[in-house]
Design an enzyme around this catalytic site. Structure first.
Site, short mmCIF file in Angstrom:
data_model
loop_
_atom_site.label_atom_id
_atom_site.label_comp_id
_atom_site.label_asym_id
_atom_site.label_seq_id
_atom_site.Cartn_x
_atom_site.Cartn_y
_atom_site.Cartn_z
N ASP A 79 116.15 72.27 85.81
CA ASP A 79 117.33 71.46 85.51
C ASP A 79 118.57 71.90 86.27
OD1 ASP A 79 115.85 69.97 83.71
OD2 ASP A 79 116.54 71.06 81.94
N ARG A 121 109.10 61.32 90.18
CA ARG A 121 107.96 62.06 90.75
C ARG A 121 106.69 61.78 89.98
NH1 ARG A 121 105.31 66.33 88.91
NH2 ARG A 121 106.90 66.77 87.35
N ARG A 122 106.74 61.95 88.66
CA ARG A 122 105.55 61.74 87.85
C ARG A 122 105.06 60.30 87.97
NH1 ARG A 122 107.99 65.22 82.76
NH2 ARG A 122 107.06 67.25 83.33
N ARG A 139 112.85 58.30 77.85
CA ARG A 139 113.82 59.39 77.77
C ARG A 139 113.83 59.94 76.35
NH1 ARG A 139 118.54 59.48 80.55
NH2 ARG A 139 118.83 61.41 79.39
N ARG A 145 109.88 61.69 72.14
CA ARG A 145 108.79 61.19 72.99
C ARG A 145 107.47 61.15 72.22
NH1 ARG A 145 109.98 64.13 78.85
NH2 ARG A 145 112.24 64.05 78.71
#
Length: 292
Positions: A79, A121-122, A139, A145
């Site tokens: 991060d 990316r994922r 998010r 999640r």
């Protein structure tokens, strides 16, 4: 001796901060924990690249260090943005946990049709794999999640395996090999940041893991040379001096990848420059597509 630790209020951030506090306690250093709200925690309804990227989780804590509210902060190192403010230093890097992504799913893998992630990316890596899946924006903190997964909004979600381990979550699913689902630079690494004070920096030296620091430095050097911030799908992973780095198109149909020796920051910078050169069209296409 007593120090004030700043942290985000999420369960994962608190778990990481408590881990560092325990290590300091073994050195006979007491810590107090101060929770600080960041923009990244408050704005969860839009993609990261539209609100400033991963750095939005860090700035408020940097400011608190510079203003003397806290002595240090604990972060997931991935991060921490490349550009750092004067007066703040990364004083310790802990031994790396798992660098891998983990696909959490309760149904059989072959029944997964909707995957949730906020990471370009994922998303690109899943699309590259040629699986018959839809990748949707997701998010929120880990609890949010998982709740959305259980409520059926998604068939699977992607989490960092290290974060799951730190939270003690034994969730069902599939570990994604770092050699193919190349992780974000510094994924699985916890870093301690403090004000630029020689005596304070020295306090954290026993927490530092030299091989992890070297691998992390190599990954960050590649990342800095590639550029692109959070909008370019990129994976960079170095393990004991062996480096894998790649950039992908947003749709995962094209990518450039380099596997090479990553035993020094100087070599890493050359590799990053080469990858930026051969992947320039992909990087620019992503920037323009996302309106950045």
């Amino acid at each position: 001796m007593s120090l004030i630790a700043g942290t985000r209020a999420s369960k994962l951030a608190l778990a990481q901060t408590k881990r560092v506090s325990r290590m300091l306690y073994d050195l006979e250093i007491e810590t107090q924990v101060k929770k600080i709200s960041t923009r990244g925690d408050n704005v969860t309804n839009v993609p990261l690249h539209k609100v400033g990227g991963q750095g939005i989780f860090v700035k408020a804590l940097d400011d608190a260090i510079l203003e003397g509210e806290i002595d240090f902060a604990v972060h997931s190192m991935k991060d921490i943005p490349a550009k750092r403010p004067d007066g703040v230093v990364t004083c310790a890097i802990l031994k790396r946990d798992s660098p891998a992504d983990f696909l959490v799913h309760y149904c059989p893998l072959k029944e997964v049709k909707i995957v949730g992630t906020s990471s370009t990316r994922r998303r690109a890596q899943f699309l590259r794999a040629g699986l018959d899946v839809e990748v949707k924006e997701l998010r929120g903190n880990v609890d949010t999640r998982i709740r959305k997964l259980k409520e059926g909004e998604y068939d699977a979600i992607v989490l960092a395996e290290a974060g799951m381990e730190r939270l003690g979550l034994g969730l069902p699913g599939t570990r994604l090999l770092p050699q193919w689902h190349v992780p974000s630079p510094n994924q699985g690494i916890v870093a301690v940041v403090c004000r630029d004070d020689p005596e304070l920096i020295k306090t954290f030296e026993p927490l530092n893991h030299e091989q992890t620091r070297m691998d992390a430095s190599v990954e960050r050097a590649v990342m800095e040379e590639i550029g692109g911030g959070c909008y370019t799908p990129q994976g960079v992973f170095c393990e004991d001096g062996f480096l894998i780095a790649e950039v992908l198109s947003l749709d995962g149909k094209r990518w450039e990848r380099i596997e090479d020796d990553g035993s020094s920051v100087e070599e890493a910078r050359l590799i990053g420059q080469k990858l930026r050169s051969i992947g320039y069209d992909i990087i620019e296409e992503a920037r323009l597509s996302l309106g950045l």
